[in-house]
Design a protein around this motif. Sequence first.
Motif, PDB file in Angstrom:
ATOM      1  N   ALA A   1      -8.727  10.933  -1.102  1.00  0.00           N
ATOM      2  CA  ALA A   1      -8.116  12.165  -1.609  1.00  0.00           C
ATOM      3  C   ALA A   1      -8.620  12.496  -3.016  1.00  0.00           C
ATOM      4  O   ALA A   1      -8.779  13.666  -3.358  1.00  0.00           O
ATOM      5  CB  ALA A   1      -6.601  12.043  -1.602  1.00  0.00           C
TER       6      ALA A   1
ATOM      7  N   TYR B   1      -8.935  20.601   0.913  1.00  0.00           N
ATOM      8  CA  TYR B   1      -8.328  19.322   1.308  1.00  0.00           C
ATOM      9  C   TYR B   1      -7.921  19.359   2.782  1.00  0.00           C
ATOM     10  O   TYR B   1      -8.236  18.437   3.555  1.00  0.00           O
ATOM     11  CB  TYR B   1      -7.122  19.038   0.409  1.00  0.00           C
ATOM     12  CG  TYR B   1      -6.536  17.668   0.562  1.00  0.00           C
ATOM     13  CD1 TYR B   1      -6.985  16.619  -0.221  1.00  0.00           C
ATOM     14  CD2 TYR B   1      -5.519  17.419   1.481  1.00  0.00           C
ATOM     15  CE1 TYR B   1      -6.439  15.337  -0.091  1.00  0.00           C
ATOM     16  CE2 TYR B   1      -4.978  16.144   1.619  1.00  0.00           C
ATOM     17  CZ  TYR B   1      -5.430  15.115   0.838  1.00  0.00           C
ATOM     18  OH  TYR B   1      -4.901  13.861   0.973  1.00  0.00           O
ATOM     19  N   ALA B   2      -7.242  20.434   3.179  1.00  0.00           N
ATOM     20  CA  ALA B   2      -6.793  20.564   4.573  1.00  0.00           C
ATOM     21  C   ALA B   2      -7.981  20.650   5.525  1.00  0.00           C
ATOM     22  O   ALA B   2      -7.934  20.120   6.641  1.00  0.00           O
ATOM     23  CB  ALA B   2      -5.892  21.784   4.730  1.00  0.00           C
TER      24      ALA B   2
ATOM     25  N   HIS C   1      -6.249  23.158  -2.083  1.00  0.00           N
ATOM     26  CA  HIS C   1      -5.448  22.779  -0.911  1.00  0.00           C
ATOM     27  C   HIS C   1      -6.163  23.150   0.382  1.00  0.00           C
ATOM     28  O   HIS C   1      -6.099  22.417   1.372  1.00  0.00           O
ATOM     29  CB  HIS C   1      -4.069  23.445  -0.957  1.00  0.00           C
ATOM     30  CG  HIS C   1      -3.266  23.047  -2.145  1.00  0.00           C
ATOM     31  ND1 HIS C   1      -2.171  23.763  -2.567  1.00  0.00           N
ATOM     32  CD2 HIS C   1      -3.397  22.030  -3.032  1.00  0.00           C
ATOM     33  CE1 HIS C   1      -1.658  23.201  -3.643  1.00  0.00           C
ATOM     34  NE2 HIS C   1      -2.387  22.142  -3.941  1.00  0.00           N
TER      35      HIS C   1
ATOM     36  N   ARG D   1      -7.807  13.192  10.702  1.00  0.00           N
ATOM     37  CA  ARG D   1      -6.855  12.202  10.202  1.00  0.00           C
ATOM     38  C   ARG D   1      -6.489  12.522   8.770  1.00  0.00           C
ATOM     39  O   ARG D   1      -7.148  13.317   8.108  1.00  0.00           O
ATOM     40  CB  ARG D   1      -7.431  10.788  10.281  1.00  0.00           C
ATOM     41  CG  ARG D   1      -8.652  10.594   9.394  1.00  0.00           C
ATOM     42  CD  ARG D   1      -9.131   9.153   9.370  1.00  0.00           C
ATOM     43  NE  ARG D   1     -10.352   8.966   8.630  1.00  0.00           N
ATOM     44  CZ  ARG D   1     -10.455   8.904   7.310  1.00  0.00           C
ATOM     45  NH1 ARG D   1      -9.375   8.997   6.554  1.00  0.00           N
ATOM     46  NH2 ARG D   1     -11.622   8.731   6.719  1.00  0.00           N
ATOM     47  N   SER D   2      -5.442  11.858   8.275  1.00  0.00           N
ATOM     48  CA  SER D   2      -5.061  11.995   6.872  1.00  0.00           C
ATOM     49  C   SER D   2      -6.026  11.208   6.000  1.00  0.00           C
ATOM     50  O   SER D   2      -6.583  10.189   6.438  1.00  0.00           O
ATOM     51  CB  SER D   2      -3.641  11.464   6.652  1.00  0.00           C
ATOM     52  OG  SER D   2      -2.719  12.233   7.370  1.00  0.00           O
ATOM     53  N   LEU D   3      -6.211  11.669   4.787  1.00  0.00           N
ATOM     54  CA  LEU D   3      -7.078  10.966   3.856  1.00  0.00           C
ATOM     55  C   LEU D   3      -6.332   9.817   3.199  1.00  0.00           C
ATOM     56  O   LEU D   3      -5.124   9.908   2.967  1.00  0.00           O
ATOM     57  CB  LEU D   3      -7.566  11.925   2.762  1.00  0.00           C
ATOM     58  CG  LEU D   3      -8.442  13.083   3.221  1.00  0.00           C
ATOM     59  CD1 LEU D   3      -8.740  14.008   2.049  1.00  0.00           C
ATOM     60  CD2 LEU D   3      -9.732  12.579   3.825  1.00  0.00           C
ATOM     61  N   THR D   4      -7.061   8.773   2.892  1.00  0.00           N
ATOM     62  CA  THR D   4      -6.476   7.689   2.109  1.00  0.00           C
ATOM     63  C   THR D   4      -6.341   8.180   0.666  1.00  0.00           C
ATOM     64  O   THR D   4      -6.932   9.194   0.276  1.00  0.00           O
ATOM     65  CB  THR D   4      -7.372   6.443   2.129  1.00  0.00           C
ATOM     66  OG1 THR D   4      -8.595   6.748   1.428  1.00  0.00           O
ATOM     67  CG2 THR D   4      -7.669   5.980   3.551  1.00  0.00           C
ATOM     68  N   GLU D   5      -5.610   7.466  -0.138  1.00  0.00           N
ATOM     69  CA  GLU D   5      -5.446   7.846  -1.540  1.00  0.00           C
ATOM     70  C   GLU D   5      -6.790   7.872  -2.257  1.00  0.00           C
ATOM     71  O   GLU D   5      -7.062   8.780  -3.050  1.00  0.00           O
ATOM     72  CB  GLU D   5      -4.472   6.872  -2.232  1.00  0.00           C
ATOM     73  CG  GLU D   5      -3.960   7.373  -3.551  1.00  0.00           C
ATOM     74  CD  GLU D   5      -3.189   8.685  -3.457  1.00  0.00           C
ATOM     75  OE1 GLU D   5      -3.330   9.507  -4.391  1.00  0.00           O
ATOM     76  OE2 GLU D   5      -2.461   8.902  -2.481  1.00  0.00           O
TER      77      GLU D   5
ATOM     78  N   HIS E   1      -3.808  24.328  10.471  1.00  0.00           N
ATOM     79  CA  HIS E   1      -3.903  23.436   9.308  1.00  0.00           C
ATOM     80  C   HIS E   1      -4.099  24.205   7.989  1.00  0.00           C
ATOM     81  O   HIS E   1      -4.040  23.593   6.924  1.00  0.00           O
ATOM     82  CB  HIS E   1      -5.007  22.387   9.496  1.00  0.00           C
ATOM     83  CG  HIS E   1      -6.398  22.945   9.539  1.00  0.00           C
ATOM     84  ND1 HIS E   1      -6.958  23.437  10.691  1.00  0.00           N
ATOM     85  CD2 HIS E   1      -7.331  23.084   8.562  1.00  0.00           C
ATOM     86  CE1 HIS E   1      -8.190  23.858  10.437  1.00  0.00           C
ATOM     87  NE2 HIS E   1      -8.440  23.647   9.150  1.00  0.00           N
TER      88      HIS E   1
ATOM     89  N   GLU F   1      -9.430  17.130   5.986  1.00  0.00           N
ATOM     90  CA  GLU F   1      -8.578  16.356   6.904  1.00  0.00           C
ATOM     91  C   GLU F   1      -8.714  16.837   8.339  1.00  0.00           C
ATOM     92  O   GLU F   1      -8.799  16.018   9.267  1.00  0.00           O
ATOM     93  CB  GLU F   1      -7.108  16.438   6.471  1.00  0.00           C
ATOM     94  CG  GLU F   1      -6.774  15.551   5.306  1.00  0.00           C
ATOM     95  CD  GLU F   1      -5.282  15.404   5.081  1.00  0.00           C
ATOM     96  OE1 GLU F   1      -4.882  14.327   4.598  1.00  0.00           O
ATOM     97  OE2 GLU F   1      -4.508  16.346   5.388  1.00  0.00           O
TER      98      GLU F   1
END
Length: 194
Positions: A106, A90-91, A87, A99-103, A14, A94
């Motif tokens: 983020a 952020y990675a 970045h 899971r991916s972050l919601t807007e 990741h 996550e």
Amino acid sequence: MSLHDADGSWLPDHQLHVVETLAHVDHTIERLLRLTHDYTERGTITFAEVSNGNRVDVVVREVAPLPQAIPRLVADALTQLRAALEHTLYAEVEATLGRSLTEEEAKTVEMPATCDVSALTQWLGNPRRRRLPALNAGTPLAQRIERLQPFQRRTLDEHPLRLLAVYTNVAKHRAPLSRRPGSAPCTPTIRTVT
């Protein structure tokens, strides 16, 4: 550094994206160095002799202007280094969450550059940020962020993260610098995301 280290296999999957960003930074710095070399090879300072009674003084007559590409390339390299930090964080958030972050989530992920413990505590205590368990006070990720903060150093104004935040903020919002900015007071938090 061994060949194994250079291939990036030590990075978790990741975080592999950061290799390309750092390669771009390296390429930008290489361009900057070539341009700086060419600038200095042409001769940046012109001297003149001035008669002063029974002696001759050597004075600087002219300094060649710095090519405007130089401060812009510096700004580009530093902005990309800052992006690599953002970045990476952020990675990591996550990956920790799985899971991916919601807007909305983020928008809360940013690398702080704080000048005292209370400012970092306030940053970690942000109600929206507290909804991300990876960024809660005391977690391994929060502890790593804390170890990177300017307040960990005796001379705040020389801390690399603080300098990175100050330089890139000026370059983004005003103009690329051709000299070191004045010593700005250390604010409680220097946001690295605008």
